[in-house]
Design a protein around this motif. Structure first.
Motif, PDB file in Angstrom:
ATOM      1  N   ASN A 184      38.466  46.122  39.832  1.00  0.00           N
ATOM      2  CA  ASN A 184      37.553  46.132  38.552  1.00  0.00           C
ATOM      3  C   ASN A 184      37.711  44.880  37.563  1.00  0.00           C
ATOM      4  O   ASN A 184      36.955  44.625  36.984  1.00  0.00           O
ATOM      5  CB  ASN A 184      37.447  47.676  38.114  1.00  0.00           C
ATOM      6  N   SER A 185      39.171  44.986  37.412  1.00  0.00           N
ATOM      7  CA  SER A 185      39.572  43.988  36.368  1.00  0.00           C
ATOM      8  C   SER A 185      39.485  42.626  36.892  1.00  0.00           C
ATOM      9  O   SER A 185      39.140  41.664  35.948  1.00  0.00           O
ATOM     10  CB  SER A 185      41.001  44.263  36.105  1.00  0.00           C
ATOM     11  N   TYR A 238      51.013  43.718  38.982  1.00  0.00           N
ATOM     12  CA  TYR A 238      49.792  43.827  37.904  1.00  0.00           C
ATOM     13  C   TYR A 238      50.177  44.097  36.582  1.00  0.00           C
ATOM     14  O   TYR A 238      49.689  43.458  35.615  1.00  0.00           O
ATOM     15  CB  TYR A 238      48.936  45.037  38.368  1.00  0.00           C
ATOM     16  N   PRO A 287      48.525  40.820  34.465  1.00  0.00           N
ATOM     17  CA  PRO A 287      47.434  41.116  35.103  1.00  0.00           C
ATOM     18  C   PRO A 287      46.412  40.099  35.589  1.00  0.00           C
ATOM     19  O   PRO A 287      45.928  40.098  36.563  1.00  0.00           O
ATOM     20  CB  PRO A 287      46.527  42.271  34.160  1.00  0.00           C
ATOM     21  N   GLU A 288      46.151  39.061  34.720  1.00  0.00           N
ATOM     22  CA  GLU A 288      45.323  37.972  35.091  1.00  0.00           C
ATOM     23  C   GLU A 288      46.082  37.073  36.039  1.00  0.00           C
ATOM     24  O   GLU A 288      45.053  36.823  36.990  1.00  0.00           O
ATOM     25  CB  GLU A 288      45.170  37.074  33.811  1.00  0.00           C
TER      26      GLU A 288
END
Length: 639
Positions: A494-495, A457, A461-462
């Motif tokens: 959440n992300s 992550y 992250p994406e």
């Protein structure tokens, strides 16, 4: 026999491997190696007689197998059961061998302790040379990894030092006094309060047996009332010393309270060998996390070996262990008072400690307990040639398999440490590869799986969020409530926009740790964005409680302001400014006063925000706009 025994007594306490994440795990490998050498020396005896009393030890691994068969955490049980296998056989060997007298064994224990004690003294007087081992400020661990473990080791040595002048003519009492003073000095430098309480208990036992001429514990108590009272007084004195620093005791009491709840949930067979750290978070009192500075702290053991037995093996498993201890301790031979006192001291320190779960204390407990049974009158069984051949084949094979497993765990730990260092340096791809290697060698390496998910992550992250979630779900199957597992899942979910799932994970995390401020604040923000100001305020209030983070009070002020709780909003903003005079906090407070038409306070706070903002290269438009509004308001009111 003596070389093998000395190798084990020397190598296990001394062994460290600083390239691995747990640099004392190498002690387990040395214990396996020492056991194998000890077994080879023992099995070479022409005739082997096994006392029936010593066979009682097999009740413990038998019950462990039963508990294992119903456990949900079988992967965690394998290292524990391997250790139980070896320790049971070390106990059998020491209880039935004739090659080493108790006098020679005393000497071997003391000789093997010399380098360990010397390193401890070196850490006191030359700390720079041993900085890699000193992870507990000024508390001295020697090569045991933890000061409390070193303290337990020192507890074992003291009775043998006291009896040395009477056993070895070359040792004079003056030397024994010097040795005791040095050991007590090292014990003090470990900073272990529980060890001093155990020392009081140990010395009480030593004194009672020294005064006694009886060979049965009931007779000792019946005919030595005064020494027993002295012993009780000594134990009380030790407890008072333990109470000197109340925080460790409060922590233990909370752990014990949670453990009792765990036992009540699995009273018959327990949760399974080695499962405590995995199952305990669901029973952990919130006060433990309230006390903890690091909320990722894992409670691995319940700080009491009897409660641990009941938690992992059930009440019946505890009864089996108590029965074996009764078998070992019921016959008191005054000439073995040093072994008796040392064993009782080791048990006593583990009423408030965990070191008996690790290599050195585990080994010493088996050696001391076996020696206490050695030579005791009773029935015995002569090992038949067929059984002897079977043992010659099976025990070394099982021992080698255990050592292979231990070496794989060791390699996994080495890769884990490398990976963590690379993660800290943000070398993400290299760290990910090393985490994967750690998991190849030990699929049950929970920290490696958890940190691998974090590395996925944090590196991207994406792109890597789905892979991170998948890895965290693997970790969850092994350890359902591992440290910050649910919090990490919540952040990632959440992300990814999976808000409902994120809220559920935040809820799981807060059930385990109701004082985790980042989880409280982030959950509050989710509710704030969703327009649920009541829940947002509730969670933000919990996050800000007893906090020194000004951002939390600022956010709380925003929520209060949205709820039109103006007075509370003003108080929250002022608290934020008190902690840190920031332009945003002054700006928010000024805006509240402006809506109340309190232009004096509005102007004061907005101008302070503007003053701080003037030092920035790019000034914030919202602050300049408020300054213009205040000036415009003042012009209008002058007319």
């Amino acid at each position: 026999m003596r070389p093998a025994l000395f190798f084990m007594l020397l190598s296990v306490p001394l062994a460290i491997w600083q390239d691995s994440y747990n640099f004392t795990y190498i002690k387990e490998i040395m214990l396996s190696t020492g056991f194998l050498l000890l077994f080879i020396a023992f099995i070479r005896s022409k005739e082997i007689q096994i006392s029936t009393e010593s066979m009682h030890i097999f009740i413990i691994p038998a019950w462990m197998m039963l508990s294992f068969s119903f456990s949900s955490y079988r992967g965690a049980a394998i290292p524990v059961m391997c250790a139980a296998f070896m320790l049971s056989l070390i106990f059998i060997i020491m209880a039935n061998q004739n090659a080493v007298s108790k006098e020679r064994l005393s000497l071997l224990i003391l000789l093997s302790a010399l380098p360990v004690a010397a390193i401890g003294l070196g850490q006191v007087f030359l700390p720079g040379m041993f900085s890699g081992l000193l992870a507990f400020n000024r508390r001295i661990p020697s090569t045991l990894g933890n000061p409390n473990f070193f303290a337990a080791y020192l507890i074992v040595l003291i009775p043998f030092i006291l009896t040395a002048p009477g056993k070895f003519t070359r040792v004079k009492p003056a030397y024994a006094v010097v040795a005791v003073v040095l050991v007590l000095f090292l014990l003090y430098k470990t900073g272990s309060k529980g060890a001093f309480a155990a020392l009081a208990c140990e010395m009480a036992v030593f004194a009672v047996i020294t005064r006694s001429k009886h060979a049965d514990m009931r007779d000792i108590i019946r005919n030595n009332a005064f020494p027993v009272i002295i012993a009780a007084a000594a134990v009380i004195a030790g407890v008072i010393m333990l109470l000197h620093n109340i925080d460790p005791l409060k922590f233990r009491v909370n752990v014990w309270a949670g453990t009792i709840k765990l036992i009540a949930a699995n009273p018959v067979l327990g949760s399974g060998p080695g499962s405590f750290s995995f199952i305990f978070p669901a029973f952990r009192p919130g006060e433990i996390m309230k006390q903890s500075y690091m909320h990722s702290y894992e409670v691995s053991y319940p700080e009491n070996f009897l409660l641990q037995a009941a938690a992992e093996y059930g009440i019946s498993g505890l009864a089996a262990i108590v029965f074996v201890l009764f078998t070992i301790l019921r016959g008191v031979e005054p000439e073995k008072k040093d072994f008796y006192a040392a064993f009782c001291g080791l048990l006593a320190v583990n009423l408030v400690g965990v070191d008996i779960n690790f290599g050195t204390s585990a080994m010493l407990s088996a050696v001391l307990a076996g020696t206490l049974l050695n030579g005791r009158k009773g029935g015995s069984i002569v090992m038949s040639p067929l059984w002897k051949k079977a043992m010659i084949i099976t025990v070394p094979v099982i021992s080698v398999l255990i050592m292979v497993l231990q070496f794989k765990v060791q390699l996994s730990d080495i890769y884990l440490k490398r990976a963590i260092a690379m993660s800290e340096a943000k070398q993400w791809q290299a760290s990910i590869e090393n985490y994967k290697k750690a998991l190849i060698y030990n699929a049950g390496n929970v920290p490696a799986g958890y940190f691998l998910a974090s590395a996925y992550y944090d590196s991207d992250p994406e792109t890597n969020a789905p892979a991170a979630i998948a890895k965290l779900e693997e970790v969850e199957r092994l350890a359902p409530d591992y440290v910050l597992l649910h919090y990490k899942k919540a952040v990632i979910l959440n992300s990814m926009g999976r808000q409902t799932e994120a809220i559920a994970e935040y809820g799981k995390m807060l059930k385990i740790d109701p004082y985790l401020k980042p989880a409280l604040a982030e959950l509050a923000y989710i509710y704030y964005k969703n327009g649920d100001l009541a829940l947002a305020g509730e969670y933000m209030e919990r996050a800000a409680e007893k906090s020194n983070d000004p951002a939390l009070y600022n956010n709380l002020g925003n929520i209060y302001f949205m709820q039109k709780r103006v007075d509370e909003a003003v108080a929250a903003y002022k608290k934020a400014i008190e902690i840190k005079p920031d332009k945003d906090y002054y700006y928010n407070l000024g805006c509240v006063y402006f809506t109340l038409n309190d232009i004096i306070n509005a102007k004061t706070n907005i101008y302070k925000a503007a003053e701080i903002d003037s030092k920035n290269r790019v000034k914030e438009a919202k602050i300049e706009n408020m300054v213009r509004l205040i000036k415009q308001y003042e012009r209008v009111t002058r007319r």
